[in-house]
Design an enzyme around this catalytic site. Structure first.
Site, PDB file in Angstrom:
ATOM      1  N   HIS A  63      30.803  37.085  41.298  1.00  0.00           N
ATOM      2  CA  HIS A  63      32.078  36.825  41.953  1.00  0.00           C
ATOM      3  C   HIS A  63      33.163  37.446  41.086  1.00  0.00           C
ATOM      4  CE1 HIS A  63      31.711  33.570  39.054  1.00  0.00           C
ATOM      5  NE2 HIS A  63      32.931  33.127  39.300  1.00  0.00           N
ATOM      6  N   HIS A  65      36.015  36.137  39.638  1.00  0.00           N
ATOM      7  CA  HIS A  65      36.843  35.399  38.695  1.00  0.00           C
ATOM      8  C   HIS A  65      36.964  36.189  37.392  1.00  0.00           C
ATOM      9  CE1 HIS A  65      36.777  31.049  40.481  1.00  0.00           C
ATOM     10  NE2 HIS A  65      37.675  31.825  41.046  1.00  0.00           N
ATOM     11  N   ASP A  67      36.846  35.644  34.212  1.00  0.00           N
ATOM     12  CA  ASP A  67      35.910  35.482  33.099  1.00  0.00           C
ATOM     13  C   ASP A  67      34.572  36.165  33.368  1.00  0.00           C
ATOM     14  OD1 ASP A  67      35.718  33.342  35.035  1.00  0.00           O
ATOM     15  OD2 ASP A  67      34.264  32.371  33.730  1.00  0.00           O
TER      16      ASP A  67
END
Length: 236
Positions: A63, A65, A67
């Site tokens: 995904h 995100h 991080d």
């Protein structure tokens, strides 16, 4: 269960309440190709350490995100490897590389996917933040939807007793056990949220203060996102 011999973990130095001990970047040696899953944050030491393991044929993202994906541009500069994410994949179950199949597992985010990898007689699933090595994950409302997340967990449970290589935390021994435990936890929280609403709570913040007393308050803002997802799920 031990880590598959074809999977190498390189953990980013970004520990924190949401990232646990840091983001797990997985380097897979499958069918003569090197596949990197989630290059991680924009930390040059980490990205160069991953790139130094050898030529990279493909980069996959569970995904978007930060991080997990913030460093992908820099990593491509270092390796020249192509990048695939949810927008790149066709149907769930399709092969994205020899021995690597994608599963659409939305819920944590709308674009979350997992990867089932089979090589050298061992099969494992890389789950990003859909299942973590310990603790629970956030359903990041409004992008993340609880109905999607529950279905994704059921799908992961059907994989049986294969190893889970998560986006944070240690390797888990059974996708079935981990996903079932996550499902039980979510259903427990839903029951608690229903009880909080019956007691008169109306906002996500009020529900969190009543229900999430077992969670460090530093995580309450993330818990509010999950509660908002639960409230949306419970709407008639």
């Amino acid at each position: 269960m031990t880590q598959p011999t074809w999977a190498t973990l390189v953990r980013a130095d970004n520990p924190g309440p949401m990232t646990l001990s840091g983001t797990n970047t997985w380097v897979l040696a499958v069918s003569g190709r090197r596949v990197v899953v989630d290059p991680g944050p924009l930390l040059d030491d980490h990205l160069t350490r991953v790139a130094a393991l050898g030529p990279v044929d493909l980069v996959l993202l569970t995904h978007r995100h930060p991080d997990h994906a913030e460093g992908v541009g820099r990593f491509v500069e270092l390796t020249g490897a192509p990048v695939l994410d949810r927008a790149s994949f066709g149907v769930s179950g399709a092969s994205v590389a020899s021995g690597v199949d994608v599963l659409h597992t939305p819920g944590h985010t709308g674009d979350s996917v997992s990867f089932v990898v089979s090589a050298e007689g061992a099969t494992a699933v890389l789950t990003g933040d859909t299942i973590l090595g310990h603790g629970s994950t956030v359903v990041a409302h409004p992008d993340g939807r609880l109905a999607d997340y529950l279905q994704s967990l059921r799908q992961l449970a059907e994989l049986g007793d294969i190893a889970v290589l998560p986006g944070h935390g240690p390797v888990l021994g059974s996708a079935r056990a981990a996903a079932t435990a996550y499902l039980d936890h979510r259903l427990m929280r839903l029951a608690q949220v229903r009880a909080a609403l019956a007691a008169g709570d109306r906002t996500a913040k009020e529900v969190v203060r009543r229900v999430y007393t077992d969670v460090d308050p530093i995580l309450w803002p993330a818990a509010e996102l999950s509660v908002l997802a639960q409230l949306a799920y419970l709407e008639p």
